[in-house]
Design an enzyme around this catalytic site. Structure first.
Site, PDB file in Angstrom:
ATOM      1  N   ASP A   1       0.774  -1.245   0.000  1.00  0.00           N
ATOM      2  CA  ASP A   1       0.000   0.000   0.000  1.00  0.00           C
ATOM      3  C   ASP A   1       0.804   1.293   0.000  1.00  0.00           C
ATOM      4  O   ASP A   1       0.525   2.198  -0.751  1.00  0.00           O
ATOM      5  CB  ASP A   1      -0.924   0.039   1.231  1.00  0.00           C
ATOM      6  CG  ASP A   1      -1.857  -1.141   1.277  1.00  0.00           C
ATOM      7  OD1 ASP A   1      -1.553  -2.181   0.658  1.00  0.00           O
ATOM      8  OD2 ASP A   1      -2.890  -1.039   1.949  1.00  0.00           O
TER       9      ASP A   1
ATOM     10  N   GLU B   1       2.577  -8.687  11.658  1.00  0.00           N
ATOM     11  CA  GLU B   1       2.322  -8.336  10.265  1.00  0.00           C
ATOM     12  C   GLU B   1       3.652  -8.096   9.535  1.00  0.00           C
ATOM     13  O   GLU B   1       3.855  -8.539   8.425  1.00  0.00           O
ATOM     14  CB  GLU B   1       1.459  -7.067  10.272  1.00  0.00           C
ATOM     15  CG  GLU B   1       0.803  -6.724   8.970  1.00  0.00           C
ATOM     16  CD  GLU B   1      -0.093  -5.492   9.102  1.00  0.00           C
ATOM     17  OE1 GLU B   1      -0.280  -4.978  10.235  1.00  0.00           O
ATOM     18  OE2 GLU B   1      -0.604  -5.030   8.073  1.00  0.00           O
TER      19      GLU B   1
HETATM   20  C1  GLC Z   1      -2.462  -4.104   4.238  1.00  0.00           C
HETATM   21  C2  GLC Z   1      -1.420  -4.647   3.278  1.00  0.00           C
HETATM   22  C3  GLC Z   1      -2.060  -5.533   2.246  1.00  0.00           C
HETATM   23  C4  GLC Z   1      -2.889  -6.597   2.936  1.00  0.00           C
HETATM   24  C5  GLC Z   1      -3.888  -5.971   3.896  1.00  0.00           C
HETATM   25  C6  GLC Z   1      -4.636  -6.998   4.732  1.00  0.00           C
HETATM   26  O1  GLC Z   1      -3.319  -3.249   3.578  1.00  0.00           O
HETATM   27  O2  GLC Z   1      -0.742  -3.602   2.669  1.00  0.00           O
HETATM   28  O3  GLC Z   1      -1.095  -6.132   1.436  1.00  0.00           O
HETATM   29  O4  GLC Z   1      -3.557  -7.351   1.983  1.00  0.00           O
HETATM   30  O5  GLC Z   1      -3.219  -5.134   4.786  1.00  0.00           O
HETATM   31  O6  GLC Z   1      -3.746  -7.803   5.395  1.00  0.00           O
END
Ligand code: GLC
Length: 725
Positions: free
Chosen positions: A172, A409
């Protein structure tokens, strides 16, 4: 070499990982994390299903089906499928996306990982009929989702799909989007009102995207809804259209897997194959920036490469789209201090941003930290291109980061500290995949353990038995052997990657020549070996070529374990004596020791081969003897005059690979079985630790071992007997 013991060391972490997924399971899909991401996310589900595929086929299938239920009529697979019962904690939600027809999804997509996940589910399935009917259901849906990308996201038929929002990339807030976002001219006053919710979950703001960038994200969403998600209009009007490296690499890999699925179902895969060819070509040609030796994203609005230094550049390895020459150049960059070099010791691999460049931020989301899904994809890519040592390093960090620091994460590439959400699903799922695939014997059920069958040799096979070349000048036998080996080595042994191309070797003139030369051994007088160095080098080399020769001669396809007692039942005749790999290892090199768990010394009472026993065992031999399996050391040619340096190097490489994992937070060390089988050769447990300390890269882990030797718990890793080809 000794036999096989099952590893149980990782069981506890498998259980923890499964618990994490269980806690995030909603009954139809798995939340990426308990609070921050309560809905279903597109590529997360792909990674998660890969984890499930090892132990819960039904759930893996359900995960994917639940996502595809929300597929748009035009084939687009949305980035988020919202859970009506969990609304109110995330932004933007359906009220903001305003999807035509009022669907509960976002209006963008994500890297298309699902064909890859579906193929995995099928390959690992215990209920194969069910998996086949799952594939039959999924195939047209998967094709439709790829067709959408080629028809709606590639209007000029370049072979590359564009993304129209940074969130479609999966990365993102990657610095790659800074330039296109900042070049967007937007009237901030005209933005619809909105409230960020991502900052309400206790994650520090500096680890999240900036407000300015959020305005731009929102601007784009507003533009999409104004055009009612009409792709043609968005293409004409959007100030953000980028052909991304990671997105297209995932597509490239998924095309290949989709075509494999089509083959399994006996479908016509013409269209999919065309996509595969086109995207591979386009990635190689259009996204390769020759001047910078990297793959770069291309900004279709500004018509320029976006020059950044992120991990996305390596993803064509995962997509199998990089040429060999490109892969070499990528590897040079990847294995440098920019992305944590092998044996660097003060970092984890692989950060999402070049650590030496401006823009690197060790804690900020996609601007520096390590993400487990990236390690997973890259380690697969590196493995496919044969970079064994680096693959290992990446897998080692993939395993140790969640085990040591929790199922976070993302992780700090310098300290390992976990950031972002805890109990993150894909971190758990991919750890399960790694452990099941790499450290456990699961996969072997397709090889020697099951279908492949086991062949018994009736008696010991002498591989240089035929009468061949007679040598009048006996003194030259050793050097002739060396020359023969040299040819094989140059052509078929990949010294960097530790792999051997047995298939091509078998058919080559060099191998035929080698077979001839090896007959000369029958006349070799072992008394010509005088010094300890000469003996060490000769016997190690002999062991290694004998094993390679045996693998080729016996047509071993998956593992030396196809032939029980392989190491005892092949031999070379040297003078009047026969030597099998076990004779060389336990009899000669280990000072006529008992094989591990054996009762007797290798050479019994009157055995005349006792005259060749080396009196003191040098434990480094265990990292030089090549047993034709992935867990043993890569093959090298040893020279008497450099033998000790070479043995040092072999030990150092092995000990800093994924065969030794220290977990300070758990007071634990995971070790290759070699250290259990041959503990005595190292001088007992304490000797093993001292040996490790001599070769481990100096960092907090080795210091921990040094200071806590007496309390550290040792567990042993599964030994991977799959062939090193
Ligand atoms: C964040 C990450 C994305 C992922 C999402 C849910 O937005 O950047 O890659 O899919 O979280 O985990």
């Amino acid at each position: 070499m000794f036999g096989y013991r099952r590893n149980t060391g990782f069981r506890r972490y498998l259980r923890l990982a499964k618990n994490t997924l269980n806690n995030n399971w909603t009954g139809s899909y798995t939340k990426p994390s308990p609070r921050l991401y309560p809905h279903q996310w597109n590529w997360d589900s792909g990674f998660i299903a890969i984890g499930y595929s090892h132990y819960d086929q039904r759930r893996a299938q359900k995960e994917i089906m639940s996502l595809f239920k929300a597929q748009w009529p035009n084939g687009m697979l949305p980035q988020i499928v919202f859970n009506a019962r969990a609304l109110g904690n995330y932004f933007p939600e359906p009220d903001f996306w305003q999807i035509p027809g009022g669907g509960l999804t976002s209006g963008i997509t994500m890297p298309p990982l699902h064909a890859t996940a579906c193929l995995r589910i099928y390959q690992y399935a215990r209920q194969s009929d069910e998996a086949r009917s799952f594939l039959t259901t999924m195939y047209p849906k998967l094709v439709a989702s790829h067709r959408y990308l080629y028809q709606s996201r590639d209007p000029k038929k370049t072979g590359l799909a564009y993304i129209r929002h940074p969130w479609e990339s999966g990365l993102d807030n990657s610095p790659t989007w800074d330039s296109p976002l900042e070049k967007m001219r937007i009237d901030k006053k005209a933005l619809p009102p909105y409230e960020r919710k991502d900052l309400n979950h206790g994650i520090p703001a500096e680890q999240r995207p900036s407000d300015d960038h959020y305005d731009r994200y929102v601007y784009l969403v507003d533009l999409f809804r104004r055009y009612r998600y009409d792709e043609g209009s968005i293409y004409r009007e959007s100030p953000f259209l980028v052909q991304d490296v990671l997105f297209n690499s995932v597509l490239s890999r998924a095309n290949r897997d989709l075509s494999e699925i089509g083959k399994i179902l006996k479908m016509d895969t013409g269209e999919v194959k065309e996509w595969t060819t086109e995207t591979t070509r386009a990635l190689r040609q259009n996204l390769w920036c020759e001047n910078c030796s990297h793959f770069e994203a291309f900004d279709l609005v500004q018509e320029e490469f976006i020059h950044t230094s992120t991990v996305a550049t390596f993803m064509p390895l995962f997509g199998r789209a990089a040429s060999t020459a490109q892969a070499e150049r990528l590897y040079e960059y990847l294995n440098s201090i920019a992305f944590c070099e092998l044996h660097q010791g003060n970092c984890f691999t692989v950060p999402t941003h070049d650590m030496t460049q401006k823009g690197y931020d060790p804690q900020n989301y996609w601007r520096g930290p390590i993400w487990i899904n990236i390690n997973w994809m890259l380690s697969q890519g590196l493995q496919a291109y044969g970079y064994r040592e680096k693959t290992d390093a990446m897998k080692k960090d993939l395993a140790q980061l969640p085990i040591r620091f929790g199922f976070h994460e993302y992780f700090d590439s310098q300290t390992g500290e976990g950031y972002g959400s805890d109990n993150f699903s894909w971190t758990a799922a991919l750890l399960i995949d790694l452990i099941s695939d790499y450290y456990e014997e699961d996969r072997n059920r397709f090889g020697w353990f099951g279908l492949g069958g086991v062949r018994r040799l009736k008696r010991c096979r002498i591989l240089n038995a035929i009468d061949g070349v007679r040598s009048d000048t006996m003194a030259d036998v050793a050097s002739a052997l060396k020359a023969g080996l040299g040819d094989l080595k140059d052509k078929f042994f990949d010294m960097n990657r530790g792999l051997v191309d047995y298939e091509s070797m078998k058919r080559s003139p060099e191998y035929a020549e080698y077979q001839k030369r090896v007959t000369q051994l029958k006349q070799f007088d072992l008394a010509q070996l005088v010094t300890r160095e000469q003996k060490l080098a000769f016997w190690i080399n002999l062991y290694n070529v004998l094993v390679v020769h045996g693998i080729v001669d016996l047509g071993i396809s998956a593992s030396v374990r196809e032939v029980p007692d392989f190491f005892r039942n092949i031999s070379y005749q040297i003078g009047e004596f026969l030597f099998s790999p076990d004779d060389i290892e336990h009899g000669v090199l280990r000072g006529n020791a008992r094989p591990p768990y054996g009762i007797f010394s290798r050479f019994r009472g009157g055995d005349r081969r006792r005259q060749f026993i080396l009196d003191e065992v040098d434990p480094r031999i265990h990292f030089a003897l090549v047993c034709g399996s992935r867990s043993c050391a890569p093959i090298r040619f040893y020279k008497a005059d450099h033998i000790y340096d070479q043995l040092d190097l072999a030990a150092r490489n092995f000990i800093n690979s994924s065969e030794v994992i220290i977990l300070p937070e758990k007071d634990k060390i995971f070790l290759s079985q070699i250290f259990r089988w041959y503990e005595r050769d190292f001088g007992g447990k304490k000797g093993v630790f001292q040996f490790l300390l001599r070769y481990l890269d100096r960092d907090e882990r080795s210091r921990f071992l040094e200071n806590h030797m007496d309390r550290i718990i040792t567990e042993y890793l599964f030994y991977d007997w799959n062939l090193n080809h």
